[in-house]
Motif scaffolding. Structure first.
Motif, PDB file in Angstrom:
ATOM      1  N   VAL A  52       0.935  -0.745  -0.228  1.00  0.00           N
ATOM      2  CA  VAL A  52      -0.178  -0.504   0.050  1.00  0.00           C
ATOM      3  C   VAL A  52       0.878   1.256  -0.147  1.00  0.00           C
ATOM      4  O   VAL A  52       1.523   1.920   1.064  1.00  0.00           O
ATOM      5  N   LEU A  53       0.948   1.651  -1.505  1.00  0.00           N
ATOM      6  CA  LEU A  53       1.887   3.440  -1.493  1.00  0.00           C
ATOM      7  C   LEU A  53       3.479   2.485  -1.058  1.00  0.00           C
ATOM      8  O   LEU A  53       4.292   1.842  -1.880  1.00  0.00           O
ATOM      9  N   GLU A  54       3.820   2.990   0.112  1.00  0.00           N
ATOM     10  CA  GLU A  54       5.459   2.900   0.429  1.00  0.00           C
ATOM     11  C   GLU A  54       5.316   1.881   0.952  1.00  0.00           C
ATOM     12  O   GLU A  54       6.401   1.341   0.968  1.00  0.00           O
ATOM     13  N   ASN A  55       4.789   1.191   1.464  1.00  0.00           N
ATOM     14  CA  ASN A  55       4.780  -0.274   2.896  1.00  0.00           C
ATOM     15  C   ASN A  55       4.062  -1.319   1.654  1.00  0.00           C
ATOM     16  O   ASN A  55       3.783  -2.007   1.727  1.00  0.00           O
ATOM     17  N   ALA A  56       4.974  -1.906   2.166  1.00  0.00           N
ATOM     18  CA  ALA A  56       4.872  -3.156   1.184  1.00  0.00           C
ATOM     19  C   ALA A  56       5.401  -4.358   2.212  1.00  0.00           C
ATOM     20  O   ALA A  56       6.277  -4.184   3.105  1.00  0.00           O
ATOM     21  N   ILE A  66      -6.480  -5.132   8.095  1.00  0.00           N
ATOM     22  CA  ILE A  66      -6.956  -4.436   9.015  1.00  0.00           C
ATOM     23  C   ILE A  66      -5.889  -2.775   8.391  1.00  0.00           C
ATOM     24  O   ILE A  66      -6.590  -1.911   8.059  1.00  0.00           O
ATOM     25  N   ILE A  67      -4.863  -3.298   6.975  1.00  0.00           N
ATOM     26  CA  ILE A  67      -4.368  -2.460   6.470  1.00  0.00           C
ATOM     27  C   ILE A  67      -5.236  -1.159   5.634  1.00  0.00           C
ATOM     28  O   ILE A  67      -4.644  -0.628   5.137  1.00  0.00           O
ATOM     29  N   LEU A  68      -5.388  -2.680   5.355  1.00  0.00           N
ATOM     30  CA  LEU A  68      -6.775  -2.018   3.701  1.00  0.00           C
ATOM     31  C   LEU A  68      -7.844  -1.607   3.838  1.00  0.00           C
ATOM     32  O   LEU A  68      -8.316   0.414   3.307  1.00  0.00           O
ATOM     33  N   GLU A  69      -8.021  -2.216   5.484  1.00  0.00           N
ATOM     34  CA  GLU A  69      -8.971  -0.846   6.036  1.00  0.00           C
ATOM     35  C   GLU A  69      -9.046   0.561   6.157  1.00  0.00           C
ATOM     36  O   GLU A  69      -9.878   1.658   5.406  1.00  0.00           O
ATOM     37  N   LYS A  70      -7.848   0.805   6.657  1.00  0.00           N
ATOM     38  CA  LYS A  70      -7.504   1.503   7.214  1.00  0.00           C
ATOM     39  C   LYS A  70      -7.216   2.713   5.784  1.00  0.00           C
ATOM     40  O   LYS A  70      -7.654   4.013   5.497  1.00  0.00           O
ATOM     41  N   PHE A  71      -6.694   1.193   4.482  1.00  0.00           N
ATOM     42  CA  PHE A  71      -6.468   2.954   3.515  1.00  0.00           C
ATOM     43  C   PHE A  71      -7.808   3.275   2.911  1.00  0.00           C
ATOM     44  O   PHE A  71      -8.147   4.395   2.484  1.00  0.00           O
ATOM     45  N   PHE A  72      -8.736   2.394   3.241  1.00  0.00           N
ATOM     46  CA  PHE A  72     -10.194   2.249   2.256  1.00  0.00           C
ATOM     47  C   PHE A  72     -10.996   3.837   3.512  1.00  0.00           C
ATOM     48  O   PHE A  72     -11.899   4.500   2.706  1.00  0.00           O
ATOM     49  N   LYS A  73     -10.703   3.206   4.165  1.00  0.00           N
ATOM     50  CA  LYS A  73     -11.184   4.822   5.012  1.00  0.00           C
ATOM     51  C   LYS A  73     -10.892   6.379   4.800  1.00  0.00           C
ATOM     52  O   LYS A  73     -11.513   7.022   5.060  1.00  0.00           O
ATOM     53  N   GLU A  74      -9.304   6.843   4.596  1.00  0.00           N
ATOM     54  CA  GLU A  74      -8.588   7.302   4.597  1.00  0.00           C
ATOM     55  C   GLU A  74      -9.222   7.474   2.921  1.00  0.00           C
ATOM     56  O   GLU A  74      -8.558   8.596   2.662  1.00  0.00           O
ATOM     57  N   ASN A  75      -9.253   6.659   1.914  1.00  0.00           N
ATOM     58  CA  ASN A  75      -9.839   7.295   0.704  1.00  0.00           C
ATOM     59  C   ASN A  75     -10.637   6.549   0.279  1.00  0.00           C
ATOM     60  O   ASN A  75     -10.500   4.839  -0.459  1.00  0.00           O
ATOM     61  N   ARG A  76     -11.711   6.826   0.708  1.00  0.00           N
ATOM     62  CA  ARG A  76     -13.036   6.185   0.340  1.00  0.00           C
ATOM     63  C   ARG A  76     -13.291   5.910  -1.410  1.00  0.00           C
ATOM     64  O   ARG A  76     -13.583   6.187  -2.073  1.00  0.00           O
ATOM     65  N   ARG A 125      -1.078  -4.823  -4.636  1.00  0.00           N
ATOM     66  CA  ARG A 125      -0.702  -4.060  -4.645  1.00  0.00           C
ATOM     67  C   ARG A 125      -1.691  -2.538  -4.929  1.00  0.00           C
ATOM     68  O   ARG A 125      -2.744  -2.649  -5.670  1.00  0.00           O
ATOM     69  N   VAL A 126      -1.002  -1.857  -4.234  1.00  0.00           N
ATOM     70  CA  VAL A 126      -1.974   0.150  -4.130  1.00  0.00           C
ATOM     71  C   VAL A 126      -0.863   1.181  -4.723  1.00  0.00           C
ATOM     72  O   VAL A 126       0.319   1.075  -3.904  1.00  0.00           O
ATOM     73  N   GLU A 127      -0.612   1.376  -5.599  1.00  0.00           N
ATOM     74  CA  GLU A 127      -0.048   2.435  -5.814  1.00  0.00           C
ATOM     75  C   GLU A 127      -0.692   4.198  -6.441  1.00  0.00           C
ATOM     76  O   GLU A 127      -1.353   3.923  -6.928  1.00  0.00           O
ATOM     77  N   VAL A 128      -0.058   5.132  -6.237  1.00  0.00           N
ATOM     78  CA  VAL A 128      -0.582   6.692  -7.154  1.00  0.00           C
ATOM     79  C   VAL A 128      -0.939   6.504  -8.010  1.00  0.00           C
ATOM     80  O   VAL A 128       0.967   5.938  -9.276  1.00  0.00           O
TER      81      VAL A 128
END
Length: 131
Positions: A52-56, A66-76, A125-128
């Motif tokens: 997720v972004l820079e964290n692998a 948990i990691i993806l839930e945090k990402f999707f809460k911050e980026n709906r 993988r989630v990248e900008v």
């Protein structure tokens, strides 16, 4: 007269839910669009490679959720478009999606593999999005 007997069949054909005929790639895309990490995590392998972004890292199913839930809460998520898919093998699927969120645009790549007769996500993988 033949047309009248075929109309109910056509109506039935068009009312079959898309989810019933959708494959695992389409299911993953729909869950990401919904931001539904709980249901998405049900498709994870026991351990999954998550970036997720820079964290692998390689995480357990629960940690990855948990990691993806945090990402999707911050980026709906607002929209998801599959831009590339490889599903020519019954035991291996790969997809790349363009995901638009309320905070930006991302490129999400998902690798699925058949393990014990079930397609599971082994890498996400989630990248900008680079435009």
């Amino acid at each position: 007269m033949k047309l009248l007997t075929r109309i109910p069949l056509l109506i039935l054909l068009f009312t079959i839910p898309a989810a019933a005929i959708a494959g695992p790639i389409d299911k993953v895309a729909e869950l990401i669009k919904q931001g539904n990490t709980h249901e998405l995590a049900k498709l994870f392998a026991a351990t999954i490679d998550v970036t997720v972004l820079e964290n692998a890292n390689v995480y357990s199913k629960a940690q990855a959720e948990i990691i993806l839930e945090k990402f999707f809460k911050e980026n709906r998520p607002q929209s998801v478009k599959i831009i590339h898919r490889v599903n020519s093998s019954a035991a291996y699927n790969f997809e790349v999606m363009h995901v638009v969120t309320d905070k930006g645009k991302y490129r999400v790549a998902v690798t699925m593999k058949e393990i014990e007769k079930q397609m599971v996500i082994i890498e996400l993988r989630v990248e900008v999005e680079k435009t």
